[in-house]
Motif scaffolding. Sequence first.
Motif, PDB file in Angstrom:
ATOM      1  N   ALA A 231       0.850  -1.148  -0.029  1.00  0.00           N
ATOM      2  CA  ALA A 231       0.030   0.022  -0.071  1.00  0.00           C
ATOM      3  C   ALA A 231       0.804   1.268   0.112  1.00  0.00           C
ATOM      4  N   ILE A 232       1.908   1.097   0.833  1.00  0.00           N
ATOM      5  CA  ILE A 232       2.702   2.387   0.859  1.00  0.00           C
ATOM      6  C   ILE A 232       3.524   2.599  -0.326  1.00  0.00           C
ATOM      7  N   HIS A 233       4.052   1.611  -1.045  1.00  0.00           N
ATOM      8  CA  HIS A 233       4.886   1.816  -2.385  1.00  0.00           C
ATOM      9  C   HIS A 233       3.765   2.136  -3.548  1.00  0.00           C
ATOM     10  N   SER A 234       2.630   1.841  -3.483  1.00  0.00           N
ATOM     11  CA  SER A 234       1.673   1.905  -4.383  1.00  0.00           C
ATOM     12  C   SER A 234       1.234   3.384  -4.109  1.00  0.00           C
ATOM     13  N   PHE A 235       1.148   3.983  -3.032  1.00  0.00           N
ATOM     14  CA  PHE A 235       0.680   5.130  -2.816  1.00  0.00           C
ATOM     15  C   PHE A 235       1.881   6.286  -3.239  1.00  0.00           C
ATOM     16  N   ALA A 236       3.194   5.766  -2.760  1.00  0.00           N
ATOM     17  CA  ALA A 236       4.398   6.575  -3.394  1.00  0.00           C
ATOM     18  C   ALA A 236       4.471   6.766  -5.023  1.00  0.00           C
ATOM     19  N   LEU A 237       3.899   5.688  -5.599  1.00  0.00           N
ATOM     20  CA  LEU A 237       4.089   5.804  -7.022  1.00  0.00           C
ATOM     21  C   LEU A 237       3.056   6.468  -7.662  1.00  0.00           C
ATOM     22  N   LEU A 238       1.821   6.608  -6.838  1.00  0.00           N
ATOM     23  CA  LEU A 238       0.680   7.407  -7.511  1.00  0.00           C
ATOM     24  C   LEU A 238       1.132   8.843  -7.180  1.00  0.00           C
ATOM     25  N   LYS A 239       1.578   9.424  -5.797  1.00  0.00           N
ATOM     26  CA  LYS A 239       1.935  10.565  -5.747  1.00  0.00           C
ATOM     27  C   LYS A 239       3.041  11.330  -6.778  1.00  0.00           C
ATOM     28  N   ALA A 240       3.911  10.159  -7.069  1.00  0.00           N
ATOM     29  CA  ALA A 240       4.769  10.638  -8.192  1.00  0.00           C
ATOM     30  C   ALA A 240       4.270  11.134  -9.611  1.00  0.00           C
ATOM     31  N   THR A 241       3.173  10.466  -9.550  1.00  0.00           N
ATOM     32  CA  THR A 241       2.569  10.744 -11.299  1.00  0.00           C
ATOM     33  C   THR A 241       1.594  11.769 -11.197  1.00  0.00           C
ATOM     34  N   LEU A 242       1.332  12.353  -9.987  1.00  0.00           N
ATOM     35  CA  LEU A 242       0.185  13.467  -9.868  1.00  0.00           C
ATOM     36  C   LEU A 242       0.807  14.696  -9.853  1.00  0.00           C
ATOM     37  N   GLU A 243       0.235  15.712 -10.524  1.00  0.00           N
ATOM     38  CA  GLU A 243       0.558  17.191 -10.688  1.00  0.00           C
ATOM     39  C   GLU A 243       0.395  17.877  -9.522  1.00  0.00           C
ATOM     40  N   SER A 355      -1.167   1.353  -8.156  1.00  0.00           N
ATOM     41  CA  SER A 355      -1.251   2.571  -8.278  1.00  0.00           C
ATOM     42  C   SER A 355      -1.947   3.039  -9.507  1.00  0.00           C
ATOM     43  N   ASP A 356      -1.893   2.136 -10.548  1.00  0.00           N
ATOM     44  CA  ASP A 356      -2.724   2.485 -11.905  1.00  0.00           C
ATOM     45  C   ASP A 356      -4.240   2.543 -11.703  1.00  0.00           C
ATOM     46  N   LYS A 357      -4.759   1.584 -10.781  1.00  0.00           N
ATOM     47  CA  LYS A 357      -6.061   1.550 -10.516  1.00  0.00           C
ATOM     48  C   LYS A 357      -6.538   2.736  -9.611  1.00  0.00           C
ATOM     49  N   TYR A 360      -6.878   6.001 -11.396  1.00  0.00           N
ATOM     50  CA  TYR A 360      -8.022   5.835 -12.123  1.00  0.00           C
ATOM     51  C   TYR A 360      -9.358   6.372 -11.516  1.00  0.00           C
ATOM     52  N   LEU A 361      -9.404   5.850 -10.241  1.00  0.00           N
ATOM     53  CA  LEU A 361     -10.576   6.137  -9.214  1.00  0.00           C
ATOM     54  C   LEU A 361     -10.137   7.490  -8.865  1.00  0.00           C
ATOM     55  N   TYR A 362      -9.033   8.110  -8.507  1.00  0.00           N
ATOM     56  CA  TYR A 362      -8.987   9.538  -8.004  1.00  0.00           C
ATOM     57  C   TYR A 362      -9.197  10.535  -9.294  1.00  0.00           C
ATOM     58  N   VAL A 367     -16.988   7.361 -11.117  1.00  0.00           N
ATOM     59  CA  VAL A 367     -16.843   5.865 -11.197  1.00  0.00           C
ATOM     60  C   VAL A 367     -16.768   5.165  -9.777  1.00  0.00           C
ATOM     61  N   ALA A 368     -16.036   6.044  -8.957  1.00  0.00           N
ATOM     62  CA  ALA A 368     -15.726   5.398  -7.608  1.00  0.00           C
ATOM     63  C   ALA A 368     -17.082   5.505  -6.920  1.00  0.00           C
TER      64      ALA A 368
END
Length: 402
Positions: A231-243, A355-357, A360-362, A367-368
Amino acid sequence: MVKVVFLHPDLGIGGAERLVVDAALALQTKGHQVHIVTSHHDPSHCFPETSSGIIPVTVSGSWLPRSVFGRFLALFAYIRMIWASFYAVFFSQLDADVYFCDQVSMCIPVLGLFGRKPILFYCHFPDLLLSSHRTWLQKAYRAPLDWLEEKTTGLATKTVVNSHFTAGVYQETFKSIRRRPEVLYPSLNFESFDRVSPMTLNQVIEADMDTIDFVFLSINRYERKKNLALAIHSFALLKATLEKPNVHLIMVGGYDERLVENVEYFEELRKISASVNLDDSITFLRSPSDDIKTCLLKNCHTLLYTPANEHFGIVPLEAMYCQLPVIAVNSGGPLETVEDHRTGYLCHPTPEDFSDKMRYLYENRAVAVQMGQRGRERVVQNFSFQSFSNQLDDFVSTLVAN
């Protein structure tokens, strides 16, 4: 009225304990008399139904050690349950019509030989598959315990399991037991989630919620097999891709300071969070109250469920009932509870897929919301407390009648 005596090794906070408490409540609603015998019960670390007196609890054998320097946990769990079963039969004066036991099967021969009443055994998952067998010392230690687990499990009058996944594993593991177990899905007591929470998210976490518009939630015990680092690594990857990474992650876990793994793994996760510079974006909570847990489920946006080959997993049901989409690993119990692309997503256990999913929900809030609505409908239709109560009542009544 049937008198049902439950035997459970440690009545703390966890999925197995929640199942036992719900089973006792279910039988109470059917007019039966219930009583739980356990080797440990801490009123400050338990479900409220057991500390308030709604479900009577007797502790016997708490003086017995849990381990020797953190070792031989399984052996001492067997010893403690054998003691609890002798207490239930000879000293408690509970006069059971049916015994309900779970997790540790070593109490079954004592109950069968001396109690002479039918025994319902709830197998959450074969314990031998949860234990390490890597070194020759571990194999030598586990060999007699594994043999005893299979032989004593087969002595139960009736065995039920928490999912079809577990039923298949049960039959592959206990080859000498020819009788296939029946499935009794864990359920939710909807009333506990329908009540208005007295708390807000701002009161639960220290983060400034005015700057956060999407909150991910992870709920599981602080154990390595739950793979919470995913969960932590996925969240870190998500944050890195968001403006504009105005997102937050709340890690919630069952925590018992008596358990070395809980203490060590909690610190490991904190260090992982710091290593990816997420200290300000992740909140860690340990063994929260029911009010806090309900508040989180009602106010967060998506649940991350990271264990692989989970036996069943009650948390996805709780999240879906509270209208959260669920992102879970595509194995084990979630295959039977989460509908892929309808109430959430079933993913490979990788940060990239999770992180991809998550992204998408973010980015697609509608959809969420729709997934959350469908999730609630699914839980109400298939996993209600009433359905669970009826099925368990039928099992118990049939055992007594026969």
